[in-house]
Design a protein around this motif. Structure first.
Motif, PDB file in Angstrom:
ATOM      1  N   ALA A   1      48.087  27.432  43.986  1.00  0.00           N
ATOM      2  CA  ALA A   1      48.240  28.890  44.106  1.00  0.00           C
ATOM      3  C   ALA A   1      49.744  29.091  44.642  1.00  0.00           C
ATOM      4  O   ALA A   1      50.191  30.005  44.054  1.00  0.00           O
ATOM      5  N   GLU A   2      50.108  28.501  45.564  1.00  0.00           N
ATOM      6  CA  GLU A   2      51.444  28.394  46.102  1.00  0.00           C
ATOM      7  C   GLU A   2      52.649  28.333  45.187  1.00  0.00           C
ATOM      8  O   GLU A   2      53.542  29.127  44.932  1.00  0.00           O
ATOM      9  N   THR A   3      52.368  27.178  44.316  1.00  0.00           N
ATOM     10  CA  THR A   3      53.356  26.991  43.052  1.00  0.00           C
ATOM     11  C   THR A   3      53.445  28.388  42.233  1.00  0.00           C
ATOM     12  O   THR A   3      54.373  28.657  41.709  1.00  0.00           O
ATOM     13  N   TRP A   4      52.155  28.762  41.707  1.00  0.00           N
ATOM     14  CA  TRP A   4      52.193  29.728  40.922  1.00  0.00           C
ATOM     15  C   TRP A   4      52.965  31.086  41.437  1.00  0.00           C
ATOM     16  O   TRP A   4      53.591  31.752  40.746  1.00  0.00           O
ATOM     17  N   LEU A   5      52.667  31.291  42.650  1.00  0.00           N
ATOM     18  CA  LEU A   5      53.165  32.312  43.449  1.00  0.00           C
ATOM     19  C   LEU A   5      54.470  32.448  43.433  1.00  0.00           C
ATOM     20  O   LEU A   5      55.545  33.160  43.282  1.00  0.00           O
ATOM     21  N   ARG A   6      55.067  31.101  43.800  1.00  0.00           N
ATOM     22  CA  ARG A   6      56.621  30.821  44.116  1.00  0.00           C
ATOM     23  C   ARG A   6      57.444  30.754  42.533  1.00  0.00           C
ATOM     24  O   ARG A   6      58.629  31.458  42.588  1.00  0.00           O
TER      25      ARG A   6
ATOM     26  N   GLN B   1      40.077  24.043  33.910  1.00  0.00           N
ATOM     27  CA  GLN B   1      39.913  25.523  33.578  1.00  0.00           C
ATOM     28  C   GLN B   1      39.517  26.178  34.736  1.00  0.00           C
ATOM     29  O   GLN B   1      39.982  27.225  34.934  1.00  0.00           O
ATOM     30  N   GLU B   2      38.250  25.853  35.322  1.00  0.00           N
ATOM     31  CA  GLU B   2      37.597  26.419  36.255  1.00  0.00           C
ATOM     32  C   GLU B   2      38.273  26.723  37.500  1.00  0.00           C
ATOM     33  O   GLU B   2      38.550  27.713  38.144  1.00  0.00           O
ATOM     34  N   MET B   3      39.443  25.542  37.973  1.00  0.00           N
ATOM     35  CA  MET B   3      39.979  25.726  39.129  1.00  0.00           C
ATOM     36  C   MET B   3      41.129  26.701  38.757  1.00  0.00           C
ATOM     37  O   MET B   3      41.744  27.649  39.420  1.00  0.00           O
ATOM     38  N   ILE B   4      42.003  26.560  37.644  1.00  0.00           N
ATOM     39  CA  ILE B   4      42.771  27.505  37.167  1.00  0.00           C
ATOM     40  C   ILE B   4      42.548  29.010  37.176  1.00  0.00           C
ATOM     41  O   ILE B   4      43.090  29.938  37.624  1.00  0.00           O
ATOM     42  N   ASP B   5      41.133  29.145  36.445  1.00  0.00           N
ATOM     43  CA  ASP B   5      40.696  30.610  36.546  1.00  0.00           C
ATOM     44  C   ASP B   5      40.257  31.215  37.841  1.00  0.00           C
ATOM     45  O   ASP B   5      40.921  32.203  38.269  1.00  0.00           O
ATOM     46  N   ALA B   6      39.901  30.323  39.046  1.00  0.00           N
ATOM     47  CA  ALA B   6      39.815  30.997  40.269  1.00  0.00           C
ATOM     48  C   ALA B   6      41.122  30.884  41.023  1.00  0.00           C
ATOM     49  O   ALA B   6      41.293  31.911  41.576  1.00  0.00           O
ATOM     50  N   VAL B   7      42.003  29.926  40.809  1.00  0.00           N
ATOM     51  CA  VAL B   7      43.463  30.198  41.602  1.00  0.00           C
ATOM     52  C   VAL B   7      44.142  31.553  40.665  1.00  0.00           C
ATOM     53  O   VAL B   7      44.731  32.212  41.398  1.00  0.00           O
ATOM     54  N   GLY B   8      43.881  31.817  39.613  1.00  0.00           N
ATOM     55  CA  GLY B   8      44.572  32.851  38.841  1.00  0.00           C
ATOM     56  C   GLY B   8      43.994  34.057  39.616  1.00  0.00           C
ATOM     57  O   GLY B   8      44.673  35.233  39.712  1.00  0.00           O
ATOM     58  N   SER B   9      42.687  34.040  39.730  1.00  0.00           N
ATOM     59  CA  SER B   9      42.145  35.302  40.455  1.00  0.00           C
ATOM     60  C   SER B   9      42.789  35.565  41.841  1.00  0.00           C
ATOM     61  O   SER B   9      43.341  36.754  42.020  1.00  0.00           O
TER      62      SER B   9
ATOM     63  N   PRO C   1      49.360  26.870  36.391  1.00  0.00           N
ATOM     64  CA  PRO C   1      48.970  25.238  36.503  1.00  0.00           C
ATOM     65  C   PRO C   1      48.466  24.945  35.268  1.00  0.00           C
ATOM     66  O   PRO C   1      48.085  25.614  34.575  1.00  0.00           O
ATOM     67  N   ARG C   2      48.773  23.600  34.769  1.00  0.00           N
ATOM     68  CA  ARG C   2      48.237  22.787  33.708  1.00  0.00           C
ATOM     69  C   ARG C   2      46.917  21.976  34.135  1.00  0.00           C
ATOM     70  O   ARG C   2      47.045  21.486  35.225  1.00  0.00           O
ATOM     71  N   GLN C   3      46.332  21.724  33.123  1.00  0.00           N
ATOM     72  CA  GLN C   3      45.012  20.817  33.648  1.00  0.00           C
ATOM     73  C   GLN C   3      45.561  19.321  33.505  1.00  0.00           C
ATOM     74  O   GLN C   3      46.545  18.853  32.703  1.00  0.00           O
TER      75      GLN C   3
END
Length: 110
Positions: A53-58, A83-91, A63-65
Motif C-alpha cells: 500500500a505504501e509503495t502504491w500510494l507513493r 490477486q486477493e491481496m492486491i484487491d484488498a490493498v487497492g480498496s 503491485p504485481r503478483q
C-alpha cells in the motif's frame, strides 16, 4: 524485495496499534522494542500488505503478483502477493486517496 523495519524507515516507534500499551506504561516502550518479535504469519502478511500500500500510494504503481521473502523478523517465510491481496490493498489505497484531500502519503501516515 527486502523489507526494512518500520523504525529504520522513519516510521514512529510509537505505533498507534500499540498505543494502549505505551500510553498506559511509557516505560514499556524500550523493552518491547528490544524484545524479539514473536508475531505469526498473519502479522507478516499485514507487513507485506502495508508495504504494498505504501509503495502504491507513493508511486501510483499497482503491485504485481509475486512471492515476497526477507520479511523482518520472519526469516525463511514467503508471502504471496496474490490477486486477493492486491484487491484488498487497492480498496485501502482508494480509501486513502478519498480522504487525503490532496495530502501526500507522508501526511496520511502522520
Amino acid at each position: 524485495m527486502t523489507y526494512i523495519p518500520a523504525a529504520a524507515e522513519g516510521h514512529s516507534v510509537f505505533s498507534p496499534s500499540s498505543s494502549h500499551m505505551w500510553l498506559a506504561c511509557p516505560g514499556s516502550l524500550l523493552p518491547n522494542l528490544a524484545a524479539p518479535d514473536t508475531s505469526g504469519v498473519d502479522a507478516a502478511i499485514g507487513t507485506v500488505a502495508h508495504k504494498e500500500a505504501e509503495t502504491w500510494l507513493r508511486t501510483s504503481t499497482t503491485p504485481r503478483q509475486r512471492l515476497v521473502t526477507n520479511i523482518p523478523d520472519h526469516p525463511g517465510l514467503t508471502i504471496e502477493v496474490d490477486q486477493e491481496m492486491i484487491d484488498a490493498v487497492g480498496s485501502y489505497v482508494e480509501w486513502c486517496n478519498s480522504v487525503a484531500d490532496g495530502a501526500s502519503y507522508v501526511a496520511m501516515e502522520q
